[in-house]
Design a protein around this motif. Sequence first.
Motif, PDB file in Angstrom:
ATOM      1  N   TRP A  95       0.852  -1.184   0.000  1.00 34.24           N
ATOM      2  CA  TRP A  95       0.000   0.000   0.000  1.00 34.24           C
ATOM      3  C   TRP A  95       0.889   1.235   0.000  1.00 34.24           C
ATOM      4  O   TRP A  95       1.969   1.188   0.603  1.00 34.24           O
ATOM      5  CB  TRP A  95      -0.871  -0.027   1.279  1.00 34.24           C
ATOM      6  CG  TRP A  95      -1.905   1.047   1.346  1.00 34.24           C
ATOM      7  CD1 TRP A  95      -3.187   0.991   0.872  1.00 34.24           C
ATOM      8  CD2 TRP A  95      -1.750   2.357   1.923  1.00 34.24           C
ATOM      9  NE1 TRP A  95      -3.823   2.174   1.116  1.00 34.24           N
ATOM     10  CE2 TRP A  95      -2.970   3.027   1.748  1.00 34.24           C
ATOM     11  CE3 TRP A  95      -0.699   3.033   2.538  1.00 34.24           C
ATOM     12  CZ2 TRP A  95      -3.176   4.349   2.188  1.00 34.24           C
ATOM     13  CZ3 TRP A  95      -0.888   4.331   2.974  1.00 34.24           C
ATOM     14  CH2 TRP A  95      -2.111   4.974   2.798  1.00 34.24           C
TER      15      TRP A  95
ATOM     16  N   LEU B 156       2.638   7.355   1.867  1.00 31.81           N
ATOM     17  CA  LEU B 156       3.188   6.498   2.916  1.00 31.81           C
ATOM     18  C   LEU B 156       4.619   6.930   3.200  1.00 31.81           C
ATOM     19  O   LEU B 156       5.418   7.066   2.278  1.00 31.81           O
ATOM     20  CB  LEU B 156       3.198   5.037   2.460  1.00 31.81           C
ATOM     21  CG  LEU B 156       4.054   4.096   3.337  1.00 31.81           C
ATOM     22  CD1 LEU B 156       3.366   3.861   4.680  1.00 31.81           C
ATOM     23  CD2 LEU B 156       4.316   2.778   2.629  1.00 31.81           C
ATOM     24  N   VAL B 157       4.905   7.152   4.493  1.00 31.66           N
ATOM     25  CA  VAL B 157       6.287   7.450   4.904  1.00 31.66           C
ATOM     26  C   VAL B 157       6.655   6.452   5.989  1.00 31.66           C
ATOM     27  O   VAL B 157       5.953   6.341   7.008  1.00 31.66           O
ATOM     28  CB  VAL B 157       6.409   8.885   5.453  1.00 31.66           C
ATOM     29  CG1 VAL B 157       7.862   9.183   5.838  1.00 31.66           C
ATOM     30  CG2 VAL B 157       5.916   9.913   4.433  1.00 31.66           C
ATOM     31  N   THR B 158       7.737   5.692   5.776  1.00 29.74           N
ATOM     32  CA  THR B 158       8.181   4.754   6.796  1.00 29.74           C
ATOM     33  C   THR B 158       9.688   4.539   6.622  1.00 29.74           C
ATOM     34  O   THR B 158      10.315   5.203   5.798  1.00 29.74           O
ATOM     35  CB  THR B 158       7.382   3.429   6.727  1.00 29.74           C
ATOM     36  OG1 THR B 158       7.769   2.599   7.825  1.00 29.74           O
ATOM     37  CG2 THR B 158       7.598   2.694   5.418  1.00 29.74           C
ATOM     38  N   SER B 159      10.259   3.670   7.445  1.00 28.69           N
ATOM     39  CA  SER B 159      11.666   3.326   7.260  1.00 28.69           C
ATOM     40  C   SER B 159      11.732   1.988   6.538  1.00 28.69           C
ATOM     41  O   SER B 159      10.773   1.213   6.577  1.00 28.69           O
ATOM     42  CB  SER B 159      12.367   3.223   8.615  1.00 28.69           C
ATOM     43  OG  SER B 159      11.789   2.182   9.369  1.00 28.69           O
TER      44      SER B 159
ATOM     45  N   ARG C 122      11.059  -0.807   8.919  1.00 30.62           N
ATOM     46  CA  ARG C 122       9.691  -0.988   9.420  1.00 30.62           C
ATOM     47  C   ARG C 122       8.672  -1.201   8.299  1.00 30.62           C
ATOM     48  O   ARG C 122       7.460  -1.233   8.573  1.00 30.62           O
ATOM     49  CB  ARG C 122       9.291   0.238  10.261  1.00 30.62           C
ATOM     50  CG  ARG C 122      10.254   0.589  11.404  1.00 30.62           C
ATOM     51  CD  ARG C 122      10.132  -0.384  12.563  1.00 30.62           C
ATOM     52  NE  ARG C 122       8.850  -0.331  13.211  1.00 30.62           N
ATOM     53  CZ  ARG C 122       8.545   0.448  14.254  1.00 30.62           C
ATOM     54  NH1 ARG C 122       9.456   1.269  14.748  1.00 30.62           N
ATOM     55  NH2 ARG C 122       7.349   0.413  14.798  1.00 30.62           N
TER      56      ARG C 122
ATOM     57  N   GLU D 284       5.516  -3.354   8.348  1.00 31.62           N
ATOM     58  CA  GLU D 284       4.347  -3.036   9.180  1.00 31.62           C
ATOM     59  C   GLU D 284       3.253  -2.278   8.427  1.00 31.62           C
ATOM     60  O   GLU D 284       2.255  -1.870   9.020  1.00 31.62           O
ATOM     61  CB  GLU D 284       4.796  -2.229  10.397  1.00 31.62           C
ATOM     62  CG  GLU D 284       5.640  -3.087  11.335  1.00 31.62           C
ATOM     63  CD  GLU D 284       6.333  -2.268  12.403  1.00 31.62           C
ATOM     64  OE1 GLU D 284       5.668  -1.408  13.005  1.00 31.62           O
ATOM     65  OE2 GLU D 284       7.542  -2.491  12.621  1.00 31.62           O
TER      66      GLU D 284
ATOM     67  N   SER E 137      -0.167  -3.579   8.918  1.00 29.74           N
ATOM     68  CA  SER E 137      -0.886  -3.125  10.113  1.00 29.74           C
ATOM     69  C   SER E 137      -1.474  -1.735   9.905  1.00 29.74           C
ATOM     70  O   SER E 137      -2.566  -1.422  10.383  1.00 29.74           O
ATOM     71  CB  SER E 137       0.049  -3.069  11.326  1.00 29.74           C
ATOM     72  OG  SER E 137       0.745  -4.280  11.449  1.00 29.74           O
ATOM     73  N   LEU E 138      -0.726  -0.899   9.196  1.00 27.17           N
ATOM     74  CA  LEU E 138      -1.259   0.436   8.895  1.00 27.17           C
ATOM     75  C   LEU E 138      -2.553   0.328   8.102  1.00 27.17           C
ATOM     76  O   LEU E 138      -3.544   1.005   8.407  1.00 27.17           O
ATOM     77  CB  LEU E 138      -0.232   1.255   8.102  1.00 27.17           C
ATOM     78  CG  LEU E 138      -0.764   2.594   7.582  1.00 27.17           C
ATOM     79  CD1 LEU E 138      -0.881   3.614   8.705  1.00 27.17           C
ATOM     80  CD2 LEU E 138       0.085   3.142   6.450  1.00 27.17           C
TER      81      LEU E 138
ATOM     82  N   LYS F  78      -5.361  -0.527  10.216  1.00 27.39           N
ATOM     83  CA  LYS F  78      -5.777   0.659  10.976  1.00 27.39           C
ATOM     84  C   LYS F  78      -6.621   1.589  10.103  1.00 27.39           C
ATOM     85  O   LYS F  78      -7.653   2.109  10.543  1.00 27.39           O
ATOM     86  CB  LYS F  78      -4.525   1.385  11.486  1.00 27.39           C
ATOM     87  CG  LYS F  78      -4.787   2.680  12.253  1.00 27.39           C
ATOM     88  CD  LYS F  78      -3.484   3.243  12.828  1.00 27.39           C
ATOM     89  CE  LYS F  78      -3.716   4.466  13.700  1.00 27.39           C
ATOM     90  NZ  LYS F  78      -3.749   5.729  12.947  1.00 27.39           N
ATOM     91  N   LEU F  79      -6.204   1.778   8.863  1.00 31.74           N
ATOM     92  CA  LEU F  79      -6.955   2.673   7.965  1.00 31.74           C
ATOM     93  C   LEU F  79      -8.347   2.110   7.677  1.00 31.74           C
ATOM     94  O   LEU F  79      -9.318   2.858   7.594  1.00 31.74           O
ATOM     95  CB  LEU F  79      -6.188   2.881   6.652  1.00 31.74           C
ATOM     96  CG  LEU F  79      -4.836   3.595   6.778  1.00 31.74           C
ATOM     97  CD1 LEU F  79      -4.134   3.643   5.422  1.00 31.74           C
ATOM     98  CD2 LEU F  79      -5.011   5.006   7.330  1.00 31.74           C
TER      99      LEU F  79
END
Lengths: 477, 477
Positions: free
Chosen positions: B24, B337-340, B343, B346, B349-350, B353-354
């Motif tokens: 995503w 989407l901003v992540t490392s 991570r 995950e 999981s986001l 949550k959405l």
Amino acid sequence: MTVSSRARQVHPVVIAGGSGTRLWPVSRDTMPKQFVSLLDSGRSTFEETILRVSGQGFARPVVVTHSDFRFVVAEQLAGLGVEADIVLEPERRDSAAAIAVGALIAAGRDEDAVCLVLAADHLIPDGDLFTADCQEAAAAAAGFQRIMLLGIEPTGPSTAYGYIAPGAPLGDSGAFTVERFAEKPNRETAETYVAEGYRWNSGNFVFPARLMQEELSTYAPEVLNAARGALEAAVRDLDFLRLDADAFARAPRISIDYAVMEKTRRAGVLKTRFRWSDIGSWDAMFDVKDKDAAGNVLEGAVSVLDTHGSFVRSDEVLTTVVGLDDVVVVTTPDAVLVTSRERAGEVKSLVAKLHAEKRPEAGQHHRIHRPWGWYQRIDIGDRFQVKHICVKPGGILSLQRHYHRAEHWVVVRGTAEVTVDGAVKLFHENEAAYLPIGCTHRLHNPGKIPLKLIEVQVGSYTGEDDIVRIEDIYARN
Amino acid sequence: MTVSSRARQVHPVVIAGGSGTRLWPVSRDTMPKQFVSLLDSGRSTFEETILRVSGQGFARPVVVTHSDFRFVVAEQLAGLGVEADIVLEPERRDSAAAIAVGALIAAGRDEDAVCLVLAADHLIPDGDLFTADCQEAAAAAAGFQRIMLLGIEPTGPSTAYGYIAPGAPLGDSGAFTVERFAEKPNRETAETYVAEGYRWNSGNFVFPARLMQEELSTYAPEVLNAARGALEAAVRDLDFLRLDADAFARAPRISIDYAVMEKTRRAGVLKTRFRWSDIGSWDAMFDVKDKDAAGNVLEGAVSVLDTHGSFVRSDEVLTTVVGLDDVVVVTTPDAVLVTSRERAGEVKSLVAKLHAEKRPEAGQHHRIHRPWGWYQRIDIGDRFQVKHICVKPGGILSLQRHYHRAEHWVVVRGTAEVTVDGAVKLFHENEAAYLPIGCTHRLHNPGKIPLKLIEVQVGSYTGEDDIVRIEDIYARN
């Protein structure tokens, strides 16, 4: 009005011409941060600044701004119901010239006038303390004949601001002479400054208009002469006072700090009590906002997971962060910025890079403001473009013609008066007008509510420069 | 065709029904990653998978997919010029049922058929090595009567994959018995596995169709019976074979690993030589892409400053990163989407949550694909909505009616045949049709190039559910 009551009135000079690239992508050349609603109040810092100096004790404000921003300044003033003298700089010549113009205008109103020079892009949450401090600064400026700097009590050893070392007290108020000015220090030096009672130099001043003229005359006579010449040859243009371009261009590009403050013997500093931020970066903006339980500031269409100490803001586009700390993410419909709070000061360099890459998003906003309202592109493709156009009540676009495109206008809100080759017709919601290539046309909102329409352009070229303006009530070129 | 030449042909079964939330916002329920152009080739992994099994030695592929994806599967196959049997699952019942269906179809073609089961969302850059390995696996599967797993040589101690411990050699090729299966390990255990010569379990199989039926019959008879029942009662729907919903619903939700592989005595593993990735996260995607000098993968409208080891991708919206390392930033027109990289796993999981936050962007793409083409919203406001609609040559939207909105269609490319209350009329580029509230209307592209139009909806309600479908050539409800 008696002389004494006039003498107590402070003449605000609001400097609102900056371009503010450090809050990109929300702040851009075409609509810089001072005019953007960035605060929880929903108002711009320009609006907040104007409100701050619109109460008792303040004379009619002078707003010095760049010609490009004249309509947004007029619109935001009208929205507040505040009248002001709007002075247009034909080009940016730094703060000395702008302040000279403000001092001359105030002196023209009252030769004993005391000016309060304020940046339009600062945040000052404590209105009453601010007013009280300004009155004290004004009393000291007039009483001791000083150019008083508003010296802010540091909340920490910031390396982002210049510092002022207060000298001897002037009377028994919070006013002092200036021992010395210090440039932006490194961390270690900043800690020394704070320990020694230095103040942040907020770049906001209070001075007798006549004294500023004298000091300019002594230390920067070219600035004063250019400002005087530009004012003498200024012309009224609608509600604006347009400074003479040739005369103003003779002003050296120099800040008031270098031109006057570091040379004059008449500098003073008031130890102010109000809180203040120049919100000069997204990190500074983060600092002045309330945080949630995870230490985040989340604004707009945002959702985060296991993220802390971060500033995430989006107008419309859903913006998500997973597993990051201390980052800044700012999303607008046409641009996204991702950085760390620590590195947020480097956004200015990013914008310079984007300009070098000829990205229009570097300086131009998605929504383009015009005196009659605004428009934004919502789609573009081969041989077509779609815009959302909003015309204020009474707004009239220029009488114009295109050589390469036809236009379809579908009214989705309000009523449009459309002139096509001299024929005038009203279009209501759910009605569509067709404008063939080459026709002379004009759009007018004759109603009481904003007119919104969807414009579909079809043709071989849909650039903004395919507009022949035949007539324009806003006197644009 | 002789029996021996038929026996050498491998029957590909491509499993293309997954929903792929871990990539995503590019991959979403309505258009999961296997159908999205994510690779440098510009093709989707589904297309690459189909191409991989379309050469010599492969029989006509069987594609098992979810009913929702039938049109995109058909379109991508048509784009490649490849014919396949497209089997539609009414609902997801995990891999055992899908593989049982594939085995039954292959056995129906040839009782000695050897099947190659492939996931549609894996990346295999080495086409020739892959084909050679498949032939070897097929020979071992048939010769030793084994369900052969394609066991990938680990490039590192990944904790994202299950492992296979090879046992005794089967003949003198790269085929072995399976000593044991190991679940996704922790880092330390993974290092032991790699040192001991374990292989990654790619989840791709080669087996004699009859053997798979026998093993299913022994270890998971309910799966086999449900698959058989769903096939026997299946109906042809346009070019699709639609499995019977009631029968298929009786299949237990179980993976082929649990249903068969961990129980059978007939498992084998081929030590394959081709490179492979399940591109199961943005970090895995980063791994398979070429990096620039700063170690970044930058795709689309992207500009970065002092950023390293990062994956930044944007379709259209200018996306910038300043002073960050090892981050993932993915921008689509309606979500960021901003992540490392660390991570990135995950994101799943986001998305959950959405979904819980009822954000439509969680599962729905900005561009909505339909059998006749696609549409996307380009603007929405109070009492109006604007869409960009693209109709393929020959595409026909359902005959429909709206109770709450009128529509204006401006053709910007191609030719539209518009039916309004029985009257048929052609509209060319730069012509506009008006559809009053309540009229019965239909849109058809009778031409040879895609038809593009801008639809402006005006009315009190513009939701997708205000469509009364009177007739539909695509047999949609």
